[in-house]
Design a protein around this motif. Structure first.
Motif, PDB file in Angstrom:
ATOM      1  N   THR A  77       1.094  -0.931  -0.192  1.00  0.00           N
ATOM      2  CA  THR A  77      -0.093  -0.094  -0.131  1.00  0.00           C
ATOM      3  C   THR A  77       0.656   1.133  -0.214  1.00  0.00           C
ATOM      4  OG1 THR A  77      -1.562  -1.363   1.637  1.00  0.00           O
ATOM      5  CG2 THR A  77      -1.552   1.358   1.113  1.00  0.00           C
ATOM      6  N   ALA A  78       1.512   1.210   0.803  1.00  0.00           N
ATOM      7  CA  ALA A  78       3.117   2.876   0.624  1.00  0.00           C
ATOM      8  C   ALA A  78       3.405   2.741  -0.544  1.00  0.00           C
ATOM      9  CB  ALA A  78       3.574   2.553   2.050  1.00  0.00           C
ATOM     10  N   ASP A  79       3.783   1.605  -1.395  1.00  0.00           N
ATOM     11  CA  ASP A  79       4.882   2.053  -2.244  1.00  0.00           C
ATOM     12  C   ASP A  79       4.027   2.033  -3.458  1.00  0.00           C
ATOM     13  OD1 ASP A  79       6.992   0.508  -1.495  1.00  0.00           O
ATOM     14  OD2 ASP A  79       6.444  -1.740  -2.219  1.00  0.00           O
ATOM     15  N   THR A  80       1.701   1.889  -4.145  1.00  0.00           N
ATOM     16  CA  THR A  80       1.086   2.530  -4.220  1.00  0.00           C
ATOM     17  C   THR A  80       1.243   3.581  -3.854  1.00  0.00           C
ATOM     18  OG1 THR A  80       0.254  -0.016  -4.719  1.00  0.00           O
ATOM     19  CG2 THR A  80      -1.067   1.460  -4.913  1.00  0.00           C
ATOM     20  N   LEU A  81       0.516   4.022  -2.862  1.00  0.00           N
ATOM     21  CA  LEU A  81       0.557   5.018  -2.124  1.00  0.00           C
ATOM     22  C   LEU A  81       1.868   6.648  -3.389  1.00  0.00           C
ATOM     23  CD1 LEU A  81      -1.163   5.059   1.284  1.00  0.00           C
ATOM     24  CD2 LEU A  81      -1.945   5.894  -1.488  1.00  0.00           C
ATOM     25  N   GLN A  82       2.608   5.512  -2.588  1.00  0.00           N
ATOM     26  CA  GLN A  82       3.865   6.772  -3.263  1.00  0.00           C
ATOM     27  C   GLN A  82       3.911   6.899  -4.810  1.00  0.00           C
ATOM     28  OE1 GLN A  82       7.987   4.954  -1.868  1.00  0.00           O
ATOM     29  NE2 GLN A  82       9.294   6.780  -2.744  1.00  0.00           N
ATOM     30  N   SER A  83       3.800   5.214  -5.601  1.00  0.00           N
ATOM     31  CA  SER A  83       3.627   5.881  -7.485  1.00  0.00           C
ATOM     32  C   SER A  83       2.443   6.783  -7.350  1.00  0.00           C
ATOM     33  CB  SER A  83       3.403   4.420  -7.415  1.00  0.00           C
ATOM     34  OG  SER A  83       4.230   3.830  -7.111  1.00  0.00           O
TER      35      SER A  83
END
Length: 135
Positions: A77-83
């Motif tokens: 989720t953190a990676d998706t939010l960052q992207s």
């Protein structure tokens, strides 16, 4: 001797309970940060979202949660939010630059028309040109 052993067992249980409490507290903080970042991204509050995302990822990668497999979903989720945040920021910057260039081109046209109107002695018409150019 049995009392010493019993105290050691209680001490170990207390340490494990304290560790579990820290883990649960960190997980709760991550979940709150996840929702906060998603909300900030959605409302286009990018700078605040970046700061909240940094806190989110640092909590996830901290010593308490680093090696837990249950945090894999939160990490994704953190990676998706960052992207998503990076795409939104880049898109908004491109739109801002494009608008600026369009405004500069429009301003150049208006100035050229004002100069042309002034040099031909049509000062009253220059005001109409400015009003038309600013619409």
């Amino acid at each position: 001797q049995p009392q010493v052993e019993e105290l050691r067992v209680f001490h170990d249980k207390a340490l494990r309970a304290a560790m579990k409490a820290r883990i649960l507290s960190s997980l709760n903080l991550c979940i709150q940060n996840e929702h906060q970042v998603a909300s900030l991204v959605q409302t286009k509050r990018h700078i605040t979202a970046v700061k909240a995302l940094q806190q989110f990822t640092s909590t996830l990668q901290g010593p308490t949660l680093k090696d837990l497999t249950c945090t894999q979903r939160l990490q994704r989720t953190a990676d998706t939010l960052q992207s998503t945040l990076q795409r939104n920021i880049c898109s908004n910057l491109q739109a801002c630059v494009f608008r600026r260039f369009r405004l500069q081109d429009s301003l150049d046209e208006v100035v050229d028309e004002i100069i042309a109107a002034s040099s031909s002695g049509r000062n009253a018409g220059a005001i109409g040109v400015v009003a038309k150019g600013l619409q």
